[in-house]
Design an enzyme around this catalytic site. Sequence first.
Site, PDB file in Angstrom:
ATOM      1  N   ASN A 143     -48.556   4.423 -15.813  1.00 27.08           N
ATOM      2  CA  ASN A 143     -49.015   4.983 -17.081  1.00 27.08           C
ATOM      3  C   ASN A 143     -49.756   3.900 -17.853  1.00 27.08           C
ATOM      4  O   ASN A 143     -49.157   3.040 -18.484  1.00 27.08           O
ATOM      5  CB  ASN A 143     -47.816   5.499 -17.889  1.00 27.08           C
ATOM      6  N   ASP A 169     -51.662   7.890 -14.987  1.00 24.28           N
ATOM      7  CA  ASP A 169     -53.069   8.221 -15.227  1.00 24.28           C
ATOM      8  C   ASP A 169     -54.006   7.233 -14.523  1.00 24.28           C
ATOM      9  O   ASP A 169     -53.551   6.288 -13.863  1.00 24.28           O
ATOM     10  CB  ASP A 169     -53.342   8.240 -16.740  1.00 24.28           C
ATOM     11  N   HIS A 242     -57.895  27.313  -2.316  1.00 20.52           N
ATOM     12  CA  HIS A 242     -57.409  28.153  -3.408  1.00 20.52           C
ATOM     13  C   HIS A 242     -57.660  27.433  -4.734  1.00 20.52           C
ATOM     14  O   HIS A 242     -57.981  26.245  -4.751  1.00 20.52           O
ATOM     15  CB  HIS A 242     -55.905  28.400  -3.238  1.00 20.52           C
ATOM     16  N   ARG A 322     -60.671  14.328   1.280  1.00 14.23           N
ATOM     17  CA  ARG A 322     -59.532  14.823   2.055  1.00 14.23           C
ATOM     18  C   ARG A 322     -59.434  16.303   1.706  1.00 14.23           C
ATOM     19  O   ARG A 322     -59.475  16.682   0.532  1.00 14.23           O
ATOM     20  CB  ARG A 322     -58.268  14.051   1.654  1.00 14.23           C
ATOM     21  N   ASP A 324     -57.715  19.802   1.474  1.00 12.84           N
ATOM     22  CA  ASP A 324     -56.413  20.452   1.384  1.00 12.84           C
ATOM     23  C   ASP A 324     -56.414  21.793   2.139  1.00 12.84           C
ATOM     24  O   ASP A 324     -57.382  22.541   2.069  1.00 12.84           O
ATOM     25  CB  ASP A 324     -56.089  20.680  -0.104  1.00 12.84           C
ATOM     26  N   GLU A 353     -56.727  18.422   6.233  1.00  8.79           N
ATOM     27  CA  GLU A 353     -55.282  18.585   6.323  1.00  8.79           C
ATOM     28  C   GLU A 353     -54.988  19.693   7.325  1.00  8.79           C
ATOM     29  O   GLU A 353     -55.124  20.873   7.031  1.00  8.79           O
ATOM     30  CB  GLU A 353     -54.661  18.958   4.966  1.00  8.79           C
ATOM     31  N   HIS A 418     -46.890  12.850   0.116  1.00  9.23           N
ATOM     32  CA  HIS A 418     -46.319  13.612  -1.000  1.00  9.23           C
ATOM     33  C   HIS A 418     -45.687  14.919  -0.531  1.00  9.23           C
ATOM     34  O   HIS A 418     -45.020  15.589  -1.312  1.00  9.23           O
ATOM     35  CB  HIS A 418     -47.422  13.906  -2.024  1.00  9.23           C
ATOM     36  N   ASP A 419     -45.916  15.301   0.722  1.00 14.22           N
ATOM     37  CA  ASP A 419     -45.394  16.564   1.251  1.00 14.22           C
ATOM     38  C   ASP A 419     -44.207  16.394   2.185  1.00 14.22           C
ATOM     39  O   ASP A 419     -43.744  17.374   2.772  1.00 14.22           O
ATOM     40  CB  ASP A 419     -46.513  17.315   2.002  1.00 14.22           C
ATOM     41  N   ASP A 463     -40.166  16.938  -1.210  1.00 11.49           N
ATOM     42  CA  ASP A 463     -40.814  17.278  -2.474  1.00 11.49           C
ATOM     43  C   ASP A 463     -39.852  18.090  -3.345  1.00 11.49           C
ATOM     44  O   ASP A 463     -39.288  19.052  -2.863  1.00 11.49           O
ATOM     45  CB  ASP A 463     -42.072  18.083  -2.099  1.00 11.49           C
ATOM     46  N   ARG A 467     -41.715  12.178  -4.770  1.00  9.16           N
ATOM     47  CA  ARG A 467     -42.788  11.876  -5.720  1.00  9.16           C
ATOM     48  C   ARG A 467     -42.262  11.078  -6.923  1.00  9.16           C
ATOM     49  O   ARG A 467     -42.646  11.313  -8.066  1.00  9.16           O
ATOM     50  CB  ARG A 467     -43.445  13.188  -6.170  1.00  9.16           C
TER      51      ARG A 467
HETATM   52 CA    CA Z   1     -50.719   8.415 -19.671  1.00  6.48          CA
END
Ligand code: CA
Length: 581
Positions: A143, A169, A242, A322, A324, A353, A418-419, A463, A467
């Site tokens: 952050n 961020d 999507h 990448r 998705d 992916e 992350h998956d 997940d 994360r």
């Molecule tokens: Ca922030």
Amino acid sequence: MLLEAFYHVPRDKWAYAYDKSTIHLRVRTKRDDVEQVYAMTGDKYDWNKTYQEFKLEKAAHDGMFDYWEVAVKPKFKRLSYAFKLTSGNEAIYMLDSGIQHHPPTPPGDLYEFPYIHEIDVIKVPEWAKQAVFYQIMPERFANGDPANDPKVTEPWGGTPKIDNYFGGDLQGVLDHLDDLTDLGINAIYFTPLFTSPSNHKYDTVDYKQVDPHFGDNALLKRLVEACHAKGIRVVLDAVFNHCSEGFPPFQDVMKHGEGSKYRDWFHINEFPVTIKNGMPSYDTFGFFGNMPKFNTANPEVKQYLLGVAEYWIKEINLDGWRLDVANEIDHHFWRDFRQIVKKANPEAYIIGEVWSDSLNWLLGDQFDSVMNYPFADKVLNFFNGGMDGYNFANEMGSLIMRYPQQTNEVVFNMLCSHDTPRLLTRVGNDKRKLKLCVVFLFTYIGTPCIFYGDEVGITGGADPDCRKCMIWDPNKQDRELYDFYKLMIALRKKHNALRQGRFRFLHAEHNDPCIVYERMDDKVHFTIWMNNMEKQRTLSHPMDTKDWYDALTGESVVPEKGMMNITLDPFGYRILFRKLK
Ligand code: CA
């Protein structure tokens, strides 16, 4: 010889141009059945004068088959060929017209590679062969700007939930670029950055706007410039299967139903657009009603999404995408996508992916690479004691034989993402096993990727637990593990043999969890020794030269009477090398 097991077709991964002058040929036979395979080659317009015979090498095997391979450089870029397979006194011939017991009568009935067209050669970005990737999920990395935090932001380091925020961020990434340079990585893959109502941002509302919780477009541009200045390439996540239900065209369809001018942008099965008993009346990602699936065959949709892909390449000098849920989008879309992206940046790296065999997308007209989840699963299974060396060699052999060599050189290898659960968690929090997995990753063929925080010992189940927030307090980081990652990254970057060299198992036996394998180019020869068991073990392999060194300590390691004997601690490893010139 078991003729029924013989296989070759003059196309895709069995016969392909590796570069503008080289053709690779592969043949499959039953495991341990055939003694030798020869390619009988020539130019069909002058067979007798151009005739040459080449011996194929056994390049890999799986549980049932041996795979033979040879590289041929035909003088006139055309190649006609047949195979001679021998065992003892027996010789069998394979040609386009079938399998026979007598030699062919060329130039008829031969397999044909009609001409090497440079434009048809499967080209992958050179830089991707040299890359060591680091995957960042921006909401959880750092952050750097509390002013842009979501309304409800929890203290850094709290428990990740499917819908909570910690304020990470792009400024946070910018602030930590020196840390990434110190680690040694030279490419970043960001999970999605664009405006979206979720913490993972895989449901996009605005494809041309950086999410305000992450910063803005100008900051992304500055970040990519700063990365490039440090020699770090940047790949973003393209979520084109999507969108979010909040995506304005879908909102329009919800509002105006059949009268909406966007009605054909999606796959609406029934109007009005509703969710009845949890079942959306339109196609979605999975069954998630908040993620309506695009109709990518609609020219308007295609133009819009391809415009997005091109926009970011040009706007921020992006190095790749990448993709998705890439396998649920049509092939026509991806062919046009490649044209647009490569025109904007010929060196762009395109990674799909796809979780299973992906050859259909990897023949040069769609992706350069895919996320190699099968690699992760097999490696983790092996180092968790799920199979012996014999079966592991079979599994890795079958993976190598899925794709042409240039694809194997840039296939996106990772051990978690992350998956999936975190690497350290997947090996039962045993750092020794984690290190074996990581040594394998960095000494294997393909582009390695580290999931942020694995290098400092972050744990986590499936997940959302995988994360977690990055650990920045040096007292809470596993610095020993960090130094190990740093060492392995440096070793890989230093030696082409570890990136593009030949891979071969030297020791992979039934009922034995320990392995020895080699990587070799024309300059350096590596042998990697792994004790994948709970007690000390001495591994031996015949070696006739005395010029071996430990790649991590520089110490000389000498074989005795032509036999190299390496004693390893439980779950220990050793990387040896010698210079060839
Ligand atoms: Ca922030």
